[in-house]
Design a protein around this motif. Structure first.
Motif, PDB file in Angstrom:
ATOM      1  N   MET A 139       0.859  -1.171   0.000  1.00 54.25           N
ATOM      2  CA  MET A 139       0.000   0.000   0.000  1.00 54.25           C
ATOM      3  C   MET A 139       0.904   1.233   0.000  1.00 54.25           C
ATOM      4  SD  MET A 139      -3.050   0.912   2.755  1.00 54.25           S
ATOM      5  CE  MET A 139      -4.309  -0.091   2.017  1.00 54.25           C
ATOM      6  N   THR A 140       0.660   2.125  -0.915  1.00 55.96           N
ATOM      7  CA  THR A 140       1.459   3.343  -0.984  1.00 55.96           C
ATOM      8  C   THR A 140       1.045   4.313   0.114  1.00 55.96           C
ATOM      9  OG1 THR A 140      -0.069   4.520  -2.446  1.00 55.96           O
ATOM     10  CG2 THR A 140       1.615   3.117  -3.505  1.00 55.96           C
ATOM     11  N   GLU A 141       1.858   5.313   0.306  1.00 56.36           N
ATOM     12  CA  GLU A 141       1.537   6.343   1.302  1.00 56.36           C
ATOM     13  C   GLU A 141       0.198   7.007   0.965  1.00 56.36           C
ATOM     14  OE1 GLU A 141       2.205   8.186   4.849  1.00 56.36           O
ATOM     15  OE2 GLU A 141       3.626   6.796   3.970  1.00 56.36           O
ATOM     16  N   HIS A 142      -0.015   7.306  -0.299  1.00 55.56           N
ATOM     17  CA  HIS A 142      -1.267   7.941  -0.721  1.00 55.56           C
ATOM     18  C   HIS A 142      -2.469   7.019  -0.497  1.00 55.56           C
ATOM     19  CE1 HIS A 142      -4.053  10.470  -2.901  1.00 55.56           C
ATOM     20  NE2 HIS A 142      -4.380   9.428  -3.657  1.00 55.56           N
ATOM     21  N   GLU A 143      -2.316   5.744  -0.843  1.00 56.89           N
ATOM     22  CA  GLU A 143      -3.398   4.787  -0.632  1.00 56.89           C
ATOM     23  C   GLU A 143      -3.717   4.648   0.855  1.00 56.89           C
ATOM     24  OE1 GLU A 143      -2.627   1.785  -4.413  1.00 56.89           O
ATOM     25  OE2 GLU A 143      -1.551   1.451  -2.543  1.00 56.89           O
ATOM     26  N   PHE A 144      -2.666   4.614   1.684  1.00 59.29           N
ATOM     27  CA  PHE A 144      -2.894   4.510   3.122  1.00 59.29           C
ATOM     28  C   PHE A 144      -3.603   5.754   3.642  1.00 59.29           C
ATOM     29  CE2 PHE A 144      -1.815   5.200   7.553  1.00 59.29           C
ATOM     30  CZ  PHE A 144      -2.259   4.005   8.110  1.00 59.29           C
ATOM     31  N   TYR A 145      -3.151   6.918   3.192  1.00 60.25           N
ATOM     32  CA  TYR A 145      -3.768   8.164   3.653  1.00 60.25           C
ATOM     33  C   TYR A 145      -5.250   8.194   3.282  1.00 60.25           C
ATOM     34  CZ  TYR A 145      -4.554  13.091   4.564  1.00 60.25           C
ATOM     35  OH  TYR A 145      -5.054  14.282   5.043  1.00 60.25           O
ATOM     36  N   THR A 146      -5.568   7.772   2.084  1.00 60.93           N
ATOM     37  CA  THR A 146      -6.967   7.713   1.651  1.00 60.93           C
ATOM     38  C   THR A 146      -7.753   6.738   2.529  1.00 60.93           C
ATOM     39  OG1 THR A 146      -6.344   8.254  -0.621  1.00 60.93           O
ATOM     40  CG2 THR A 146      -8.478   7.195  -0.305  1.00 60.93           C
TER      41      THR A 146
END
Length: 87
Positions: free
Chosen positions: A1-8
């Motif tokens: 999971m990318t940082e952006h995906e996690f943040y979302t």
């Protein structure tokens, strides 16, 4: 999971979207269990703490601040919970 995906996902979780918890669990459940087990050396306790971790994550999702890496944040919480279990 990318940082952006996690943040979302964590933002969605903070808003009550439980599907986001499932996505985070799928991505990091094994990692969290492994970290906790390495500290506790007991399967049952590691399973309990891992479950408690994801319950706690649901309640603290709104406190996540991006920028320092989400894996580090997750691992820190898991380690602290495992150490608390020992105490």
């Amino acid at each position: 999971m990318t940082e952006h995906e996690f943040y979302t996902a964590i933002k969605g979780l903070a808003k009550g979207n439980k599907d986001m918890l499932h996505a985070i669990y799928d991505a990091y459940g094994r990692l969290i269990y492994t970290i906790v087990y390495d500290i506790l050396k007991n399967r049952e306790d590691a399973e309990d703490v891992t479950s408690e971790f994801f319950i706690k994550l649901y309640s603290i999702a709104g406190s996540y601040k991006p920028g320092n890496g989400h894996k580090k944040w997750l691992v820190t919480i898991a380690r602290n919970m495992a150490v608390d279990r020992i105490r």
